[in-house]
Design a protein around this motif. Structure first.
Motif, PDB file in Angstrom:
ATOM      1  N   UNK A 183      37.792  35.965  38.596  1.00  0.00           N
ATOM      2  CA  UNK A 183      37.248  37.077  39.367  1.00  0.00           C
ATOM      3  C   UNK A 183      38.359  37.835  40.095  1.00  0.00           C
ATOM      4  N   UNK A 184      39.265  37.071  40.732  1.00  0.00           N
ATOM      5  CA  UNK A 184      40.335  37.719  41.488  1.00  0.00           C
ATOM      6  C   UNK A 184      41.342  38.408  40.565  1.00  0.00           C
ATOM      7  N   UNK A 185      41.538  37.865  39.377  1.00  0.00           N
ATOM      8  CA  UNK A 185      42.409  38.528  38.409  1.00  0.00           C
ATOM      9  C   UNK A 185      41.813  39.856  37.983  1.00  0.00           C
ATOM     10  N   UNK A 186      40.523  39.865  37.839  1.00  0.00           N
ATOM     11  CA  UNK A 186      39.861  41.114  37.482  1.00  0.00           C
ATOM     12  C   UNK A 186      40.028  42.147  38.599  1.00  0.00           C
ATOM     13  N   UNK A 187      39.907  41.671  39.863  1.00  0.00           N
ATOM     14  CA  UNK A 187      40.077  42.588  40.993  1.00  0.00           C
ATOM     15  C   UNK A 187      41.482  43.191  40.983  1.00  0.00           C
ATOM     16  N   UNK A 188      42.504  42.362  40.761  1.00  0.00           N
ATOM     17  CA  UNK A 188      43.892  42.854  40.724  1.00  0.00           C
ATOM     18  C   UNK A 188      44.061  43.870  39.606  1.00  0.00           C
ATOM     19  N   UNK A 189      43.500  43.566  38.438  1.00  0.00           N
ATOM     20  CA  UNK A 189      43.629  44.492  37.311  1.00  0.00           C
ATOM     21  C   UNK A 189      42.970  45.820  37.620  1.00  0.00           C
ATOM     22  N   UNK A 190      41.825  45.771  38.320  1.00  0.00           N
ATOM     23  CA  UNK A 190      41.125  47.002  38.648  1.00  0.00           C
ATOM     24  C   UNK A 190      41.943  47.842  39.639  1.00  0.00           C
ATOM     25  N   UNK A 191      42.486  47.181  40.680  1.00  0.00           N
ATOM     26  CA  UNK A 191      43.296  47.909  41.665  1.00  0.00           C
ATOM     27  C   UNK A 191      44.544  48.514  40.998  1.00  0.00           C
ATOM     28  N   UNK A 192      45.171  47.730  40.127  1.00  0.00           N
ATOM     29  CA  UNK A 192      46.380  48.237  39.464  1.00  0.00           C
ATOM     30  C   UNK A 192      46.047  49.432  38.584  1.00  0.00           C
ATOM     31  N   UNK A 193      44.912  49.382  37.924  1.00  0.00           N
ATOM     32  CA  UNK A 193      44.525  50.486  37.060  1.00  0.00           C
ATOM     33  C   UNK A 193      44.298  51.757  37.881  1.00  0.00           C
ATOM     34  N   UNK A 194      43.638  51.586  38.995  1.00  0.00           N
ATOM     35  CA  UNK A 194      43.361  52.748  39.826  1.00  0.00           C
ATOM     36  C   UNK A 194      44.659  53.327  40.431  1.00  0.00           C
TER      37      UNK A 194
END
Length: 645
Positions: A374-385
């Motif tokens: 879950x937290x990896x997904x959050x990091x990926x989302x923030x990095x994408x944005x």
């Protein structure tokens, strides 16, 4: 007093009968113009006799052939006639009763020597610089009869001091920073002697000289003068020139920029602002991305740490459970011994507990893996944005740079570039002129506040009175120089000329000062000084070269005026050593280092102070030789009384 011998009054009469008299350079006495005395050409070899003095003498130096002087009642003749043969050349033992003198090798100088009357050579009046308001004398710090020494404040005009220094160069200008010349050297030498300046004089009125001046003024209770009003005006003008040149340069640079960009200046400035804003946006986006990722990335790293710890715990429980189960199945301990029923029961309980704990940890491990995902997904989302934001900012920066670069096409800017270069050169010259002026502005030493007197200490003759206008002599001091008036004989007058170097000599005073013949009477009995002169004498005045300290204002003093000298070192013997040989020869009797005497034929030359130059003919002389000058009659009588042959 004339020199003796060689044609000078009081000397022997020349013997003109010698057939060899013209064969030697010693017979040639030069005029000051280099011609031989008899009008003939000088010999090819360099003449022995050299004139002394700075100007051509009008008189002729009388011939140098010295008359043969008989020796002490025929003593030498007796030596030569012992054998009755006057041409005898073999050595003869000398009578020990004879007086002898050494043969010397040195220069010989002939000079006119007289004694004259001493007097002061005038006074010096100390005044302010000519022109302008003379001011008022506000102080006199010396009285008649006082001694003036270096560093003294002699007087005060309008409240400003007049310092005394020693020197022969007159004070003719104000001295300030950057000034150079002999007057600056003279001032620096004085400041060194006064102990306020160190080192060698540079000849430049530099910072060290300014500091020494300020120290001297302060010690005397005065303030040295700073930059003048003219200096301040010059500085302001120079600064105005620099400012104007800077404005011209700025305008030329603006014109060049507009010509180079091809757009109005405002548009170019806007494009530059756009580029700057885009660069700032890129930097801000990158900074925001790093800040936005910091929290999620830290949470992910923490979840991964917990997951890894739980996984390690599960692995440990699995190993322990497998080992216990194997031991239970075998029914033996680690050493292979059979287990008791109780041990088997305990081991079965341990296996059950480990199984229960392992099942619980496996459930926790599953949860931790879910959290990590879950937290990896959050990091990926923030990095994408944030990456999208950065890319958008970078795109805007590229667009701004492209727009700015498009403005910089290549229009013709040669004229504008030349104008900028010219403006830069004008500004550089103006700045250099300002810097040089700033270096030259500083404390100044006014000419009115410095008095240079040669030959200190000097005596004050008279002074003005405080309160009087300084348009007159403020202080009068004795010059320090001297003049000596004397009279000479007609023979000596022929040897003298105005401008000849001389010396003033007084052994009792320890005086030996350089001087010069300054006046010379053209006719006998004529006075140039108002003093009586004998009808057969000529008046001469000799003045010192500058000040002569510690000499009384009047008295008698000796004058020595060199009139001729040998070019170098020559053989010199007493005049009394010359003896008449038979025929036309001049001879001297010489005693060698071995005590044996011989008769040597010589050519005599310049004579002075009882000595004469000689050149041997057909023989040699050395400084180990001695010459017979007379007989010791007392010794001869004693020897005769004793029966000495």
């Amino acid at each position: 007093m004339a020199p003796t011998g060689g044609g000078f009054p009081g000397g022997p009469t020349p013997d003109t009968s010698r057939e060899d008299a013209s064969s030697s350079s010693l017979d040639v006495v030069e005029r000051p113009d280099g011609r031989a005395l008899d009008g003939a050409a000088a010999p090819a070899a360099e003449p022995v006799i050299d004139p002394v003095g700075r100007r051509r003498r009008r008189a002729v130096l009388v011939g140098a052939v010295v008359t043969i002087v008989a020796l002490a009642a025929g003593t030498v003749a007796a030596i030569e006639l012992q054998s009755g043969d006057t041409s005898r050349t073999e050595p003869v033992l000398l009578d020990p009763s004879l007086s002898t003198a050494p043969v010397e090798l040195r220069r010989l100088t002939a000079q006119v020597v007289v004694v004259g009357d001493l007097s002061a050579a005038g006074d010096t009046a100390v005044t302010t610089a000519p022109g302008g308001d003379p001011g008022v004398i506000t102080g006199i710090f010396a009285a008649a009869g006082d001694q003036v020494s270096e560093g003294l404040v002699l007087a005060e005009v309008d409240g400003r001091p007049m310092f005394v220094i020693e020197g022969a160069t007159p004070v003719f200008r104000d001295l300030g920073p950057g000034d150079e010349g002999p007057d600056v050297v003279q001032l620096q030498e004085a400041l060194v002697r006064l102990g306020v300046l160190t080192g060698e004089p540079s000849g430049v009125f530099d910072a060290g000289t300014q500091a020494a001046m300020a120290e001297l003024y302060e010690a005397a209770g005065y303030q040295s003068l700073g930059p003048s009003d003219d200096d301040a005006v010059a500085l302001a003008d120079a600064q105005a020139v620099v400012d104007a040149a800077q404005r011209e340069l700025n305008e030329a640079e603006v014109a060049l920029a507009e010509a180079a960009e091809g757009l109005p200046r405002s548009a170019v400035l806007q494009l530059d602002a756009d580029v700057a804003a885009a660069q700032a946006a890129v930097s801000a986006a990158r900074s925001d991305a790093a800040e936005a990722l910091a929290g999620p990335q830290a949470a992910l790293e923490e979840a991964e740490r917990v997951r890894d710890e739980i996984a390690a715990t599960v692995t440990t429980l699995e190993r322990r459970l497998a080992a216990a189960q194997d031991q239970l199945d075998d029914g033996t301990d680690a050493d292979g011994n059979p287990l008791s029923q109780q041990e088997l029961a305990d081991l079965a309980d341990e296996v059950a507990e480990l199984g229960t704990e392992l099942a619980g940890q496996r459930e926790v491990a599953g949860v931790s893996r879910a959290v990590v995902a879950d937290r990896a997904a959050t990091v990926a989302d923030v990095r994408r944005r944030t990456d999208d934001v950065i890319r958008a900012a970078e795109a805007r920066l590229d667009a701004a740079r492209t727009a700015r670069a498009a403005v910089g096409s290549t229009p013709d800017t040669d004229a504008q570039e030349a104008a900028v270069a010219d403006a830069e050169a004008v500004l550089a010259r103006a700045e250099e002129a300002l810097a040089a002026l700033e270096r030259s502005v500083g404390p100044r030493w006014p000419a009115d506040e410095l008095v240079a007197l040669d030959g200190l200490p000097r005596t004050v003759r008279s002074t003005a009175v405080a309160g009087e206008t300084a348009d007159q002599a403020i202080v009068v001091v004795a010059n320090g120089g001297v003049e000596v008036r004397a009279t000479v004989s007609p023979e000596d007058r022929e040897l003298l000329e105005v401008g000849l170097s001389a010396r003033l000599v007084d052994p009792q005073l320890g005086l030996d000062a350089p001087a010069e013949v300054v006046r010379l009477a053209e006719s006998a009995g004529t006075s140039m000084t108002g003093r009586p002169v004998d009808a057969d004498r000529f008046e001469v005045v000799v003045a010192s070269d500058g000040a002569v300290p510690d000499v009384p204002p009047s008295g008698r003093i000796r004058i020595e005026v060199p009139v001729a000298e040998t070019r170098g070192e020559v053989f010199v013997v007493p005049v009394a050593a010359l003896a008449s040989g038979l025929g036309d020869t001049t001879r001297i009797t010489v005693i060698g280092a071995d005590g044996i005497s011989r008769s040597v034929r010589v050519v005599a030359g310049l004579s002075a102070d009882g000595f004469v130059t000689v050149e041997p003919v057909g023989d040699e002389l050395t400084t180990t030789d001695r010459v017979v000058v007379g007989a010791d009659r007392a010794a001869s009588s004693t020897d005769a009384d004793r029966g000495t042959p």
